[in-house]
Motif scaffolding. Structure first.
Motif, PDB file in Angstrom:
ATOM      1  N   ALA A  20       0.903  -1.448  -0.122  1.00 46.90           N
ATOM      2  CA  ALA A  20      -0.068   0.043   0.061  1.00 46.90           C
ATOM      3  C   ALA A  20       0.800   1.220  -0.006  1.00 46.90           C
ATOM      4  O   ALA A  20       2.115   1.059   0.230  1.00 46.90           O
ATOM      5  CB  ALA A  20      -1.037  -0.008   1.248  1.00 46.90           C
ATOM      6  N   ALA A  21       0.324   2.262  -0.498  1.00 46.84           N
ATOM      7  CA  ALA A  21       1.165   3.417  -0.356  1.00 46.84           C
ATOM      8  C   ALA A  21       0.907   4.594   0.916  1.00 46.84           C
ATOM      9  O   ALA A  21      -0.421   4.819   1.154  1.00 46.84           O
ATOM     10  CB  ALA A  21       0.659   4.346  -1.868  1.00 46.84           C
ATOM     11  N   ASN A  22       1.860   5.239   1.389  1.00 50.75           N
ATOM     12  CA  ASN A  22       1.650   6.329   2.020  1.00 50.75           C
ATOM     13  C   ASN A  22       1.636   7.443   1.584  1.00 50.75           C
ATOM     14  O   ASN A  22       2.311   7.914   0.578  1.00 50.75           O
ATOM     15  CB  ASN A  22       2.797   6.507   3.206  1.00 50.75           C
ATOM     16  N   ILE A  23       0.477   8.354   1.773  1.00 47.70           N
ATOM     17  CA  ILE A  23       0.484   9.627   0.867  1.00 47.70           C
ATOM     18  C   ILE A  23       0.212  10.859   1.975  1.00 47.70           C
ATOM     19  O   ILE A  23      -0.563  10.597   3.245  1.00 47.70           O
ATOM     20  CB  ILE A  23      -0.675   9.775   0.129  1.00 47.70           C
ATOM     21  N   GLU A  24       0.410  12.024   1.622  1.00 48.80           N
ATOM     22  CA  GLU A  24      -0.021  13.109   2.407  1.00 48.80           C
ATOM     23  C   GLU A  24      -0.680  14.149   1.782  1.00 48.80           C
ATOM     24  O   GLU A  24      -1.607  14.889   2.478  1.00 48.80           O
ATOM     25  CB  GLU A  24       1.080  13.729   2.980  1.00 48.80           C
ATOM     26  N   LEU A  25      -0.713  14.179   0.298  1.00 48.27           N
ATOM     27  CA  LEU A  25      -1.570  15.038  -0.389  1.00 48.27           C
ATOM     28  C   LEU A  25      -2.605  14.067  -1.089  1.00 48.27           C
ATOM     29  O   LEU A  25      -2.314  13.371  -1.793  1.00 48.27           O
ATOM     30  CB  LEU A  25      -0.791  15.766  -1.374  1.00 48.27           C
ATOM     31  N   PRO A  26      -3.832  14.576  -0.964  1.00 43.69           N
ATOM     32  CA  PRO A  26      -5.005  14.005  -1.590  1.00 43.69           C
ATOM     33  C   PRO A  26      -4.634  13.743  -3.092  1.00 43.69           C
ATOM     34  O   PRO A  26      -5.141  12.855  -3.752  1.00 43.69           O
ATOM     35  CB  PRO A  26      -6.125  14.902  -1.578  1.00 43.69           C
ATOM     36  N   GLU A  27      -3.945  14.646  -3.871  1.00 41.72           N
ATOM     37  CA  GLU A  27      -3.640  14.467  -5.238  1.00 41.72           C
ATOM     38  C   GLU A  27      -2.866  13.420  -5.473  1.00 41.72           C
ATOM     39  O   GLU A  27      -3.130  12.957  -6.849  1.00 41.72           O
ATOM     40  CB  GLU A  27      -3.115  15.936  -5.779  1.00 41.72           C
TER      41      GLU A  27
END
Lengths: 596, 93
Positions: A286-293
């Protein structure tokens, strides 16, 4: 591109070691980004010269104003009006008549150069502001310094270091990078990052991986060897920066840069294959993200779920917290876009090294202070706004919720109580949500790792936040370069803590994942799998390499690796075992398939 | 001495976050539209209402009352404009 202006001077060719936090190799000129003005040089002037000096100051002001207006327009067009407003504050400071009058009068009276007078007066203002008991105002000191920097650079006739005005992309060099520094950087202007301090989890590192740019941090004292405009080779595969390389080195690296493109292409071609070990064990990535884009790219390029959405980035750099509706829209879009995969939304994890503009950050030891769930529980009304927004989004996809920085059972119970209240409020309003949304907690405090069996009955999953778990276990501030060596992901104590959590999770029928940077360190992936952690969430940039690795090893060997690691007393021994594992089982790990 | 209009008025800060950076900017922008010399009186000193750097040092919280003095022909209009900023909570909550 690699033209040398050194006709007489031999190339310095200094190799400076650092920590690679985002893979890749690039070559380009250094561009300093920072607010350190240095000591003002002082020169005495005649009365006539002083009058000319006033004119020179006025010209620098005009230039600065033009640059800022240009920038503002550019950012408004390219990024948006909201981000462009940063420059309104800058323009207003520049228009401060009182300040400019004071500078001009002092140039005439004291008969000193403009840089000297201007900087002295500016320093006085920033000092007065730094005493103001309001974090909003103190935040603005950074703006003031930006303006001062620009004016002084124009006075000195130096080119303004606006990344947006660059003809060629540069390697950004900074003591450290803050979100306000990187907000308007794009891949077209930036080749990579080099910082003096920092670690895998500092903002510069996270941004570099989000933008897929190579970065080397924690250069330490060798940082001082770099000057603005120096030619640099940023080798983030080996974790070094070569300052002012000679022709031979440049030639060698041109080849390496070519090779890496081939290698990355090959990695991408493997993305569609299942994530499975050679002996048939499925692993969930899975991926860690901080920006919804970021979600669009995750869905189209990687086809995995979101193992960690850091919701705090909706709050940072905002004058006030986003409303329930604003949060709901973001979470809902995430859920819809990533469906049929799931998204784990972590509630606000502010504190430590991330602060809201409205929050006092005057704790002596913020990493041991008011952060994560502690802050949320201290402000139930704001916490419930977020809980309601997440619950509402759960009706539109597979949403999971996760609480950060848990260290006691009471915290879990209290958080669940607020979640229940939020549910009841939604029920009363007849608003739909998913009744059995999975609830998890971050295990990032050693106390929680040891208490896992008491926490397990209350949750559906554990997520191992190894960045903080390592930091708290070894009592090491990961941003402190003097003790950065103590930040040891392979420390035997950490293996014990992880084993305990995995054991408890299996016993209670809960699932366990890892979302720390450790999961993206290819040498440690076999260790993690061998420990029984089969869900790995990481920055998307690391996914292709980790996938390639998993497809080349056997779970059987990984479990043997853990058995051997249990016997070790030092991090070094464990790391050596892990390195040997890669050498033995995947010797072609860093090579492209076609050998020419 | 020139007889110049000199007006005093006091306004109370109603927005939750007090006189932080954005309201300070609004206040300076508004004041700058007028010819009048506008000051905020704090203790014994006068703060130039047209200087963002000076206004930011105020850091007045919600509930605080600020005393303004305006000198000049359009002093009345200037203070009216400032008053509506305060009444409007600087467009905030």
């Amino acid at each position: 591109m690699a033209k040398h202006n050194s006709k007489t001077k031999p190339a310095k060719n200094i190799t400076a070691p650092g920590i690679s936090v985002s893979a890749g190799i690039v070559m380009g000129k250094a561009l300093f980004v920072g607010r350190d003005l240095g000591a003002p040089e002082e020169s005495e002037l005649s009365a006539a010269e002083a009058r000319k000096e006033v004119k020179r100051f006025e010209k620098a002001l005009r230039q600065s104003r033009e640059q800022l207006e240009g920038l503002r327009q550019q950012v408004a067009e390219v990024i948006g009006e909201h981000d462009a407003r940063i420059f309104d504050a800058h323009l207003l400071i520049m228009d401060d008549d009182k300040l400019t009058r004071e500078v001009k009068e002092n140039i005439i009276q004291q008969k000193r150069n403009a840089e000297y007078i201007f900087q002295k007066i500016f320093e006085r203002y920033t000092q007065a502001l730094s005493k103001v008991d309001d974090p909003y105002i103190r935040d603005r000191i950074a703006d003031i310094r930006d303006v001062a920097n620009r004016i002084i650079k124009n006075l000195r006739g130096e080119p303004a270091d606006d990344i947006r005005n660059l003809d060629h992309p540069r390697i950004i060099v900074a003591h450290d990078l803050a979100p306000s520094d990187t907000v308007s950087m794009t891949k077209e202007q930036v080749l990579g990052f080099v910082t003096r301090i920092g670690s895998r989890t500092s903002h510069a590192a996270i941004m570099a991986r989000a933008l897929q740019l190579p970065a080397v941090v924690g250069l330490g004292d060798s940082f001082q060897q770099i000057h603005n405009g120096d030619m640099l080779i940023l080798d983030a595969l080996r974790g070094t920066v070569i300052i002012d390389p000679d022709e031979k080195t440049i030639k060698r690296y041109k080849q390496r840069i070519k090779d890496q493109e081939k290698w990355f292409t090959m990695l991408e071609s493997e993305l569609a294959l299942p994530t499975e070990t050679k002996d048939g064990f499925r692993v969930q990535l899975a991926a860690n993200i901080e920006l919804p884009e970021e979600v669009d790219e995750i869905r189209s390029s990687f086809g995995v779920g979101i193992g960690l959405f850091r919701s705090e980035y909706l709050f940072i750099n905002q004058p006030e917290a986003p409303s329930e509706e604003e949060q709901f829209q973001v979470y809902r879009q995430l859920a819809e876009k990533i469906y049929p995969q799931s998204v784990i939304i972590r509630t606000l994890d502010i504190g430590g090294d991330k602060f809201l503009s409205s929050q006092f950050s005057n704790e002596i030891n913020p990493f041991l202070g008011m952060r994560g769930i502690r802050l949320s529980l201290s402000n139930p009304s704001a916490f419930k706004v977020q809980l309601r927004a997440i619950l509402r989004a759960s009706a539109f996809g597979k949403v999971r919720i996760m609480f950060p920085m848990i260290s006691t059972l009471e915290e879990v119970k209290e958080a669940l109580r607020y979640l229940q209240e939020a549910r009841q409020e939604l029920d009363a309003q007849g608003i739909d949500y998913h009744r059995y949304m999975d609830i998890g907690i971050m295990i990032e405090v050693p106390a929680a790792a040891l208490l896992a069996d008491k926490l397990a009955p209350y949750v559906d999953f554990f997520s191992l936040g190894t960045n903080d778990l390592i930091q708290y276990s070894l009592a090491v501030d990961r941003a402190n370069p003097q003790i950065a060596y103590l930040y040891q992901p392979t420390h035997p104590s950490l293996i014990q803590l992880l084993e305990n959590v995995v054991h408890v999770a299996y016993e209670h029928g809960k699932w366990v994942s890892i979302c720390g940077e450790m999961a993206s360190d290819s040498t440690l992936v076999p260790l993690i799998l061998g420990l029984g952690i089969h869900e790995l969430s990481m920055s998307s940039v690391s996914l292709p390499l980790v996938k390639r690795l998993i497809r080349r090893i056997r779970m059987y060997d990984a479990e043997n690796l853990v058995r051997e690691a249990r016997q070790c007393g030092t991090s070094r021994e464990v790391q050596t075992l892990c390195d040997q594992f890669i050498q033995n089982f995947v010797p072609d790990m860093f090579e492209s398939n076609d050998n020419d | 001495m020139k007889t110049e209009q000199e007006l005093f008025r006091s306004f109370t800060i109603h927005n939750q976050l007090g006189m932080h950076a954005r309201p300070a900017a609004l206040l300076v922008q508004t004041a700058s539209q007028y010819q009048a010399d506008i000051k905020i009186i704090r203790d014994e000193e006068e703060i130039d209402c047209k200087s963002i750097l000076n206004v930011m040092t105020l850091a007045a919280a919600q509930g605080a009352t600020l005393k303004f003095v305006a000198r000049g022909e359009d002093a009345e209009n200037a203070l009216n404009a400032i008053e509506s900023l305060f009444e409007d909570k600087f467009g905030e909550a």
